[in-house]
Design an enzyme around this catalytic site. Structure first.
Site, PDB file in Angstrom:
ATOM      1  CB  THR A 102      -0.887  -0.002   1.258  1.00 37.71           C
ATOM      2  OG1 THR A 102      -1.657  -1.195   1.241  1.00 37.71           O
ATOM      3  CG2 THR A 102      -1.814   1.202   1.284  1.00 37.71           C
ATOM      4  CG  PHE A 128      -8.761  -4.559  -2.703  1.00 39.03           C
ATOM      5  CD1 PHE A 128      -8.626  -3.201  -2.445  1.00 39.03           C
ATOM      6  CD2 PHE A 128      -8.548  -5.019  -3.990  1.00 39.03           C
ATOM      7  CE1 PHE A 128      -8.306  -2.312  -3.464  1.00 39.03           C
ATOM      8  CE2 PHE A 128      -8.228  -4.142  -5.017  1.00 39.03           C
ATOM      9  CZ  PHE A 128      -8.107  -2.786  -4.759  1.00 39.03           C
ATOM     10  CG  LEU A 129      -5.202  -9.694   2.157  1.00 37.43           C
ATOM     11  CD1 LEU A 129      -5.143  -9.911   3.658  1.00 37.43           C
ATOM     12  CD2 LEU A 129      -4.222 -10.608   1.470  1.00 37.43           C
ATOM     13  NE  ARG A 130     -12.936  -9.131   3.788  1.00 36.49           N
ATOM     14  CZ  ARG A 130     -14.105  -9.730   3.573  1.00 36.49           C
ATOM     15  NH1 ARG A 130     -15.167  -9.344   4.251  1.00 36.49           N
ATOM     16  NH2 ARG A 130     -14.220 -10.708   2.691  1.00 36.49           N
ATOM     17  CE  LYS A 185      -4.864  -1.628   0.765  1.00 39.32           C
ATOM     18  NZ  LYS A 185      -5.030  -3.032   1.073  1.00 39.32           N
ATOM     19  CB  ALA A 233     -22.255   1.105  16.135  1.00 38.81           C
ATOM     20  N   GLY A 238      -9.370  -0.430  14.099  1.00 40.20           N
ATOM     21  CA  GLY A 238      -7.950  -0.430  14.457  1.00 40.20           C
ATOM     22  C   GLY A 238      -7.228  -1.296  13.450  1.00 40.20           C
ATOM     23  CB  CYS A 241      -5.014  -1.867   6.931  1.00 38.88           C
ATOM     24  SG  CYS A 241      -4.038  -3.353   6.728  1.00 38.88           S
TER      25      CYS A 241
HETATM   26  C1  UGA Z   1      -8.817  -3.697   5.844  1.00 40.14           C
HETATM   27  C2  UGA Z   1      -9.734  -3.701   4.614  1.00 40.14           C
HETATM   28  O1  UGA Z   1     -11.047  -4.159   4.972  1.00 40.14           O
HETATM   29  C3  UGA Z   1      -9.173  -4.593   3.521  1.00 40.14           C
HETATM   30  O2  UGA Z   1      -9.996  -4.521   2.359  1.00 40.14           O
HETATM   31  C4  UGA Z   1      -7.751  -4.125   3.194  1.00 40.14           C
HETATM   32  O3  UGA Z   1      -7.152  -4.956   2.203  1.00 40.14           O
HETATM   33  C5  UGA Z   1      -6.903  -4.168   4.452  1.00 40.14           C
HETATM   34  O4  UGA Z   1      -7.489  -3.337   5.456  1.00 40.14           O
HETATM   35  C6  UGA Z   1      -5.527  -3.693   4.105  1.00 40.14           C
HETATM   36  O5  UGA Z   1      -5.383  -2.496   3.818  1.00 40.14           O
HETATM   37  O6  UGA Z   1      -4.606  -4.505   4.008  1.00 40.14           O
HETATM   38  P1  UGA Z   1      -8.453  -5.384   7.898  1.00 40.14           P
HETATM   39  O7  UGA Z   1      -7.553  -4.342   8.467  1.00 40.14           O
HETATM   40  O8  UGA Z   1      -8.008  -6.807   7.890  1.00 40.14           O
HETATM   41  O9  UGA Z   1      -8.825  -5.027   6.369  1.00 40.14           O
HETATM   42  O10 UGA Z   1      -9.785  -5.350   8.751  1.00 40.14           O
HETATM   43  P2  UGA Z   1     -11.298  -4.880   8.539  1.00 40.14           P
HETATM   44  O11 UGA Z   1     -12.166  -6.052   8.417  1.00 40.14           O
HETATM   45  O12 UGA Z   1     -11.399  -3.822   7.494  1.00 40.14           O
HETATM   46  O13 UGA Z   1     -11.587  -4.210   9.961  1.00 40.14           O
HETATM   47  C7  UGA Z   1     -10.850  -3.053  10.355  1.00 40.14           C
HETATM   48  C8  UGA Z   1     -11.328  -2.546  11.687  1.00 40.14           C
HETATM   49  O14 UGA Z   1     -12.649  -2.011  11.559  1.00 40.14           O
HETATM   50  C9  UGA Z   1     -11.410  -3.600  12.790  1.00 40.14           C
HETATM   51  O15 UGA Z   1     -10.888  -3.044  13.984  1.00 40.14           O
HETATM   52  C10 UGA Z   1     -12.883  -3.890  12.932  1.00 40.14           C
HETATM   53  O16 UGA Z   1     -13.242  -4.263  14.232  1.00 40.14           O
HETATM   54  C11 UGA Z   1     -13.481  -2.518  12.587  1.00 40.14           C
HETATM   55  N1  UGA Z   1     -14.870  -2.597  12.072  1.00 40.14           N
HETATM   56  C12 UGA Z   1     -15.137  -3.245  10.912  1.00 40.14           C
HETATM   57  C13 UGA Z   1     -15.879  -1.978  12.778  1.00 40.14           C
HETATM   58  O17 UGA Z   1     -15.660  -1.354  13.838  1.00 40.14           O
HETATM   59  N2  UGA Z   1     -17.167  -2.038  12.287  1.00 40.14           N
HETATM   60  C14 UGA Z   1     -17.465  -2.690  11.129  1.00 40.14           C
HETATM   61  O18 UGA Z   1     -18.644  -2.703  10.731  1.00 40.14           O
HETATM   62  C15 UGA Z   1     -16.421  -3.306  10.430  1.00 40.14           C
END
Ligand code: UGA
Length: 422
Positions: A102, A128-130, A185, A233, A238, A241
């Site tokens: 990124t 874009f992986l999680r 991205k 919510a 955190g 990423c």
């Molecule tokens: C995120 C993106 O979703 C991916 O598409 C991206 O590839 C990745 O960053 C990256 O840049 O490498 P990730 O960090 O694994 O993925 O996690 P997310 O599922 O996006 O969650 C991020 C944070 O948001 C977590 O702390 C989660 O608890 C929080 N979250 C997520 C919420 O508070 N509410 C939600 O509805 C969804």
């Protein structure tokens, strides 16, 4: 890539990591990864090395280098540029270098200049992986983006061939310029962060009006233009990423003279951090002066479930702050205890939720692991000193917890004493 049938050598400057990967040991918790890793190693198609000269002879070179946040908020690109410089002696004319890192917009063009000087070509191909869903997101992504130099159809053909099995599903594959591919991205992560902070801002309104944030999100999400996903919510976002990417995006936009265009991301971050304050405030309000020396059971330390990642974890932040206020914090997590111990040694750790809750004056759920959602509220009532739970992720069935005798407080639902007349 090995599971798709390619011969792969993974290179890392950390020899010990290459050695353990060669034994099929994954360096972090990711569901399904150990199995896939062992399958690749056992097939002979996947090897690891600490020696970059082993890149010689490969036709395609992936750059998957971390771009952590630097002291100014901007991404630190030093590891990436060092890796490119170290790789170049082993790149041959006609090879394709594929950027996965990124990066701030503009970096791919700089790397392309270096790569092209060796007669090779660059494709910027963001991922874009999680975490927690990394394998599925990699092997069945929503979309592929190839950022290329104008007219570089040869590199497009190389990537299409490389990903042929993935592309069979008919998933959209877009060819763009470098800048667009880099922006896709960071814009995606900025949008996701904004969506989370939007619902968390609504949670602040819900808390003073008596509205229910989960029902609000469910109703909003019925509109297909809005969608329910990423409207959970709670404690906010955190991880390694979203937080760093929005800060990096702000820094880059300011460098480009268009800082105002993303100044709303500062508000997105402010809302996000206020949710942590709110969680701490709820505990303080409940315990009052008894907070000092009180036992606070913290369930969940990872930044999200199915991960052992504690980077910028809201749960760690809340646990640390409660401890600093004088509480005895006893925490648990299915996978993140080792990582958490290294950064918050001042708190106590227990292997299970049951152990962490023994004698607790308050229970705080900070990561929505399935184990915690499935807790039997009546069965654990006798474990605690006081049956009060703060649901920091809106993940508990509050009706059944209340029916079992718990006082349930949530981020996004009113505490009756705090309601203002509406
Ligand atoms: C995120 C993106 O979703 C991916 O598409 C991206 O590839 C990745 O960053 C990256 O840049 O490498 P990730 O960090 O694994 O993925 O996690 P997310 O599922 O996006 O969650 C991020 C944070 O948001 C977590 O702390 C989660 O608890 C929080 N979250 C997520 C919420 O508070 N509410 C939600 O509805 C969804």
């Amino acid at each position: 890539m090995a599971s798709l049938g390619h011969d792969v050598v993974g290179i890392d400057t950390d020899d010990s990591r290459a050695v353990s990967l060669s034994r099929g040991i994954a360096p972090f918790h990711e569901p399904g990864l150990p199995e896939l890793l062992r399958e690749g190693v056992n097939s002979g198609r996947l090897t690891f090395s600490g020696d970059i000269s082993d890149a010689y002879g490969a036709r395609v070179h992936f750059l998957a280098i971390g771009t952590p946040q630097g002291p100014s908020g901007a991404a630190d690109l030093s590891y990436l540029f060092t890796a490119v410089a170290e790789l170049m002696p082993f790149v041959q004319a006609g090879d394709v270098v594929v950027g996965k890192s990124t990066v701030p917009v503009g970096v791919a063009a700089r790397i392309a200049d270096v790569v092209e000087s060796a007669g090779a070509r660059l494709v910027w191909n963001p991922e874009f992986l999680r975490e927690g869903l990394a394998i599925r997101d990699t092997l069945s992504p929503d979309r592929m983006v190839y950022g290329v130099r104008e007219g570089d159809t040869d590199s497009v053909a190389v990537l299409d061939d490389l990903y042929s099995q993935i592309l069979l599903s008919g998933m959209p594959r877009m060819v763009t310029d470098f800048a667009t591919s880099e922006l896709v991205k960071v814009a995606a992560n900025a949008f996701l962060a904004t969506k989370i902070s939007f619902i968390n801002a609504m949670a602040e309104i819900a808390e003073v009006t008596g509205a229910d944030i989960t029902q609000l999100a469910d109703a909003l999400g019925q509109d297909p233009r809005i969608g329910r996903r990423f409207l959970n919510a709670g404690l906010g976002f955190g991880g390694g990423c979203l937080p760093k990417d929005i800060r990096g995006f702000i820094a880059r936009a300011e460098e480009l003279g268009v800082g105002e265009s993303v100044s709303f991301l500062r508000e997105v971050e402010a809302i996000n951090l206020r949710r942590r304050d709110r969680a701490v405030q709820l505990v303080r309000n409940e315990l009052g002066p008894r907070l000092v020396g009180a036992t606070v059971a913290v369930l969940g330390l990872a930044f999200k479930p199915d991960s052992d990642d504690v980077r910028d974890s809201p749960a760690i932040d809340v646990a640390r702050r409660l401890s600093a206020l004088g509480a005895r914090v006893v925490a648990t997590d299915p996978h993140a205890i080792t990582a958490a111990r290294a950064i918050v040694p001042e708190i106590e750790f227990r292997a299970t939720a049951h152990e962490a809750m023994e004698g607790a004056d308050i229970v705080v759920v900070l990561t929505e692991w399935a184990d915690y959602k499935e807790l039997e509220p009546a069965g654990i009532l006798t474990l605690v000193s006081t049956p009060t739970v703060i649901d920091g992720r809106n993940c508990l069935d509050s009706d059944s917890w209340s029916a079992a005798g718990w006082r349930v407080l949530s981020l996004g639902r009113a505490v009756p004493a705090e309601l203002v007349a509406v």
